[in-house]
Design an enzyme around this catalytic site. Structure first.
Site, short mmCIF file in Angstrom:
data_model
loop_
_atom_site.label_atom_id
_atom_site.label_comp_id
_atom_site.label_asym_id
_atom_site.label_seq_id
_atom_site.Cartn_x
_atom_site.Cartn_y
_atom_site.Cartn_z
N SER A 125 2.63 5.84 -9.86
CA SER A 125 1.51 6.49 -10.55
C SER A 125 2.01 7.10 -11.85
O SER A 125 3.16 7.55 -11.95
CB SER A 125 0.96 7.60 -9.65
OG SER A 125 0.10 8.44 -10.39
N TYR A 150 1.97 15.16 -3.62
CA TYR A 150 1.64 13.73 -3.72
C TYR A 150 2.46 13.07 -4.82
O TYR A 150 3.08 12.02 -4.63
CB TYR A 150 0.13 13.54 -4.00
CG TYR A 150 -0.21 12.18 -4.53
CD1 TYR A 150 -0.20 11.06 -3.69
CD2 TYR A 150 -0.49 11.97 -5.89
CE1 TYR A 150 -0.47 9.79 -4.20
CE2 TYR A 150 -0.75 10.72 -6.40
CZ TYR A 150 -0.74 9.62 -5.54
OH TYR A 150 -0.99 8.37 -6.04
N LYS A 154 5.66 9.99 -5.00
CA LYS A 154 5.76 8.79 -5.85
C LYS A 154 7.07 8.81 -6.62
O LYS A 154 7.77 7.80 -6.71
CB LYS A 154 4.57 8.73 -6.83
CG LYS A 154 3.23 8.51 -6.16
CD LYS A 154 3.16 7.14 -5.53
CE LYS A 154 1.93 6.96 -4.68
NZ LYS A 154 1.96 5.77 -3.83
P1 NAD Z 1 -6.58 4.03 -0.45
O1 NAD Z 1 -6.48 5.28 0.32
O2 NAD Z 1 -7.91 3.42 -0.65
O3 NAD Z 1 -5.61 2.92 0.20
C1 NAD Z 1 -4.41 3.26 0.87
C2 NAD Z 1 -4.44 2.58 2.23
O4 NAD Z 1 -3.24 2.91 2.94
C3 NAD Z 1 -5.60 3.05 3.11
O5 NAD Z 1 -6.33 1.92 3.55
C4 NAD Z 1 -4.94 3.78 4.27
O6 NAD Z 1 -5.67 3.63 5.46
C5 NAD Z 1 -3.58 3.14 4.30
N1 NAD Z 1 -2.48 3.95 4.86
C6 NAD Z 1 -2.15 5.23 4.53
N2 NAD Z 1 -1.08 5.62 5.24
C7 NAD Z 1 -0.72 4.58 6.04
C8 NAD Z 1 0.28 4.37 7.00
N3 NAD Z 1 1.17 5.32 7.31
N4 NAD Z 1 0.35 3.17 7.64
C9 NAD Z 1 -0.54 2.21 7.35
N5 NAD Z 1 -1.52 2.34 6.45
C10 NAD Z 1 -1.62 3.52 5.79
O7 NAD Z 1 -5.85 4.28 -1.86
P2 NAD Z 1 -5.83 3.37 -3.16
O8 NAD Z 1 -6.61 4.08 -4.20
O9 NAD Z 1 -6.16 1.96 -2.82
O10 NAD Z 1 -4.30 3.50 -3.54
C11 NAD Z 1 -3.34 2.54 -3.13
C12 NAD Z 1 -1.97 3.03 -3.54
O11 NAD Z 1 -1.94 3.24 -4.95
C13 NAD Z 1 -1.59 4.37 -2.90
O12 NAD Z 1 -0.21 4.34 -2.60
C14 NAD Z 1 -1.87 5.37 -4.01
O13 NAD Z 1 -1.07 6.51 -3.91
C15 NAD Z 1 -1.50 4.56 -5.25
N6 NAD Z 1 -2.18 5.03 -6.45
C16 NAD Z 1 -3.53 5.16 -6.47
C17 NAD Z 1 -4.18 5.65 -7.60
C18 NAD Z 1 -5.68 5.82 -7.61
O14 NAD Z 1 -6.19 6.49 -8.50
N7 NAD Z 1 -6.43 5.25 -6.71
C19 NAD Z 1 -3.43 5.96 -8.74
C20 NAD Z 1 -2.05 5.82 -8.71
C21 NAD Z 1 -1.42 5.32 -7.55
C1 UD1 Z 2 -5.88 12.48 -10.56
C2 UD1 Z 2 -4.66 13.19 -10.02
C3 UD1 Z 2 -3.45 12.30 -10.24
C4 UD1 Z 2 -3.68 10.95 -9.57
C5 UD1 Z 2 -4.96 10.34 -10.11
C6 UD1 Z 2 -5.31 9.10 -9.39
C7 UD1 Z 2 -5.15 15.59 -10.19
C8 UD1 Z 2 -4.80 16.88 -10.88
N1 UD1 Z 2 -4.52 14.49 -10.65
O1 UD1 Z 2 -5.66 12.21 -11.92
O2 UD1 Z 2 -2.28 12.91 -9.73
O3 UD1 Z 2 -2.59 10.08 -9.82
O4 UD1 Z 2 -6.04 11.26 -9.91
O5 UD1 Z 2 -6.36 8.48 -10.05
O6 UD1 Z 2 -5.93 15.58 -9.27
N2 UD1 Z 2 -12.88 15.54 -14.11
C9 UD1 Z 2 -14.00 16.32 -14.29
N3 UD1 Z 2 -14.85 16.50 -13.23
C10 UD1 Z 2 -14.63 15.95 -12.01
C11 UD1 Z 2 -13.49 15.16 -11.82
C12 UD1 Z 2 -12.63 14.99 -12.89
O7 UD1 Z 2 -14.22 16.84 -15.38
O8 UD1 Z 2 -15.43 16.17 -11.09
C13 UD1 Z 2 -11.98 15.31 -15.25
C14 UD1 Z 2 -10.55 15.81 -15.02
O9 UD1 Z 2 -10.43 17.15 -15.41
C15 UD1 Z 2 -9.76 14.84 -15.90
C16 UD1 Z 2 -10.58 13.53 -15.83
O10 UD1 Z 2 -11.89 13.92 -15.42
O11 UD1 Z 2 -9.75 15.27 -17.23
C17 UD1 Z 2 -10.02 12.53 -14.82
O12 UD1 Z 2 -9.85 13.19 -13.57
P1 UD1 Z 2 -9.49 12.39 -12.23
O13 UD1 Z 2 -10.38 11.22 -12.08
O14 UD1 Z 2 -9.45 13.36 -11.12
O15 UD1 Z 2 -8.04 11.82 -12.52
P2 UD1 Z 2 -6.72 12.59 -12.99
O16 UD1 Z 2 -6.86 14.05 -12.97
O17 UD1 Z 2 -6.25 11.97 -14.26
#
Ligand code: NAD
Ligand code: UD1
Length: 337
Positions: A125, A150, A154
């Site tokens: 991330s 969290y 990562k």
């Molecule tokens: P998500 O929660 O939709 O998917 C993660 C999946 O992992 C889920 O289906 C959950 O059931 C499964 N899981 C969790 N712990 C487990 C375990 N111990 N054993 C087996 N399965 C398990 O999340 P996502 O948004 O699809 O994210 C996927 C990956 O990308 C995650 O590692 C997340 O941290 C990373 N990531 C997500 C974002 C985001 O904004 N969505 C941003 C940066 C990184």
């Molecule tokens: C958040 C996480 C980040 C994670 C990422 C995954 C926090 C502080 N950071 O990032 O660690 O990797 O999600 O996608 O939670 N906002 C509003 N109103 C809302 C929600 C968000 O104004 O109800 C604003 C936030 O202040 C920010 C932007 O929208 O400026 C994006 O927010 P968000 O979608 O939560 O993502 P990040 O904060 O960038």
């Protein structure tokens, strides 16, 4: 290639499954369904026009069941999505996050090593940069001090995987640092399905649009940005999914260690997102300005050129596409899966 996809039932995993099938690979999914449901996999199978693919409902921390699964399949690579991802919850329950994300990955690495599958793509991330030393953020930018457990998981797991690769050059490790994934598959069949009140911006907006939430709280309009609201690098989840396909190609060419920012390189403010969403979907999103959310950073966007140069990957969808597709998913699935 035959790919082990951990966390494949989740938001990014389900979209990636579609793209890896389209590219001619096959997959086996493991997921404990702690934050997802089997319905996403059913729909992925429909989109891929396959009856179903092998799925194991298991927890990757459970060495015995994971080992049994490995007996049945041989893998060329693993795409590792499984993990917990809620920032606020990680502050309240740090142990849970360290235990699930770190322990789970350590068990997985041990199993991959044992079964001679030394190729992994890890969902990292942008959050590993902490308060970024430069904007736009390049991969040269040093990793920073994380603001929550969290993010530390990562950052620490990146280190673990880098050390594994350093110790044994047969490993190929690709760390993808996602910026802010939003959007959904164009079909409207799969998308993001948050539990309870969404923490992230786009799912909150779509829930306001569908009438589940009254209005959006905009966290701060006094940042040093063009309109005072926070700026982020939003990336369409299908583009993000395709980055994994490109990373698999790099692994086939024995890339060793690769670290990549996955974003568009464009920063948009909260109000840019709200206005674009309103315009392309012909909807109104009521909002109020609230105080800043603790831990938020004013501006976060990347320089994605390294991924373009080395992986041949570039985002194709713009913010309009992301807003349209997010709404299309929400509109077709008012209650998610
Ligand atoms: P998500 O929660 O939709 O998917 C993660 C999946 O992992 C889920 O289906 C959950 O059931 C499964 N899981 C969790 N712990 C487990 C375990 N111990 N054993 C087996 N399965 C398990 O999340 P996502 O948004 O699809 O994210 C996927 C990956 O990308 C995650 O590692 C997340 O941290 C990373 N990531 C997500 C974002 C985001 O904004 N969505 C941003 C940066 C990184
Ligand atoms: C958040 C996480 C980040 C994670 C990422 C995954 C926090 C502080 N950071 O990032 O660690 O990797 O999600 O996608 O939670 N906002 C509003 N109103 C809302 C929600 C968000 O104004 O109800 C604003 C936030 O202040 C920010 C932007 O929208 O400026 C994006 O927010 P968000 O979608 O939560 O993502 P990040 O904060 O960038």
């Amino acid at each position: 290639m035959q790919i082990l996809v951990t966390g494949g039932a989740g938001y990014i995993g389900s979209h990636t499954l579609v793209e890896i099938y389209k590219a001619g690979h096959t997959a086996v999914v493991v997921d404990n369904l702690s934050n997802s449901s089997k319905e996403s996999l059913k729909r992925v199978a429909e989109l891929c026009e396959v009856k179903e693919f092998p799925f194991y409902q298991l927890d990757i921390r459970d060495k015995e069941t994971l080992a049994e699964m490995f007996v049945n399949h041989k893998f060329d690579a693993c795409i590792h999505f499984a993990g917990l991802k809620a920032v606020g919850e990680s502050v309240e329950k740090p142990w849970l996050y360290y235990e699930n994300n770190i322990n789970g990955t350590l068990v997985l690495i041990e199993m991959l090593e044992k079964h001679n599958c030394k190729n992994i793509i890890f969902s990292s991330s942008a959050t590993v940069y902490g308060e970024p030393a430069e904007i736009p953020i390049t991969e040269q930018c040093p990793k920073g001090v994380c603001t929550n457990p969290y993010s530390w998981t990562k950052s620490m797991l990146e280190q673990v995987l880098m050390d594994v690769q350093k110790a044994d050059k047969e490993w190929n490790v690709v760390l993808l640092r996602y910026f802010n994934p939003i959007g959904a598959h164009k079909s409207g069949r799969i998308g993001e399905n948050p539990n309870g009140i969404p923490n992230n911006l786009m799912p909150y907006i779509t829930q306001v649009a569908i009438g589940k939430r009254e209005k959006l709280n905009v966290f701060g309009n006094d940042y040093n940005t063009a309109d005072g609201t926070g700026v982020r690098d939003y990336i369409h989840v299908v583009d993000l999914a395709k980055a994994h396909v490109c990373a698999l190609q790099a692994i086939e060419k024995q890339c060793g260690l690769g670290v990549y920012n996955i974003g568009t390189g464009k920063g948009y403010s909260v109000l840019d997102v709200v206005k674009t969403f309103e315009r392309v979907n012909d909807l109104k999103i009521p909002y109020t300005i609230k105080s800043r959310r603790p831990g938020d950073i004013a501006e976060y966007y990347c320089n994605p050129q390294k991924a373009e140069k080395e992986l041949g990957w570039k985002a194709e969808n713009d913010l309009e596409d992301m807003c349209r597709d997010s709404w299309n998913w929400q509109r077709n699935n008012p209650n998610g899966y």
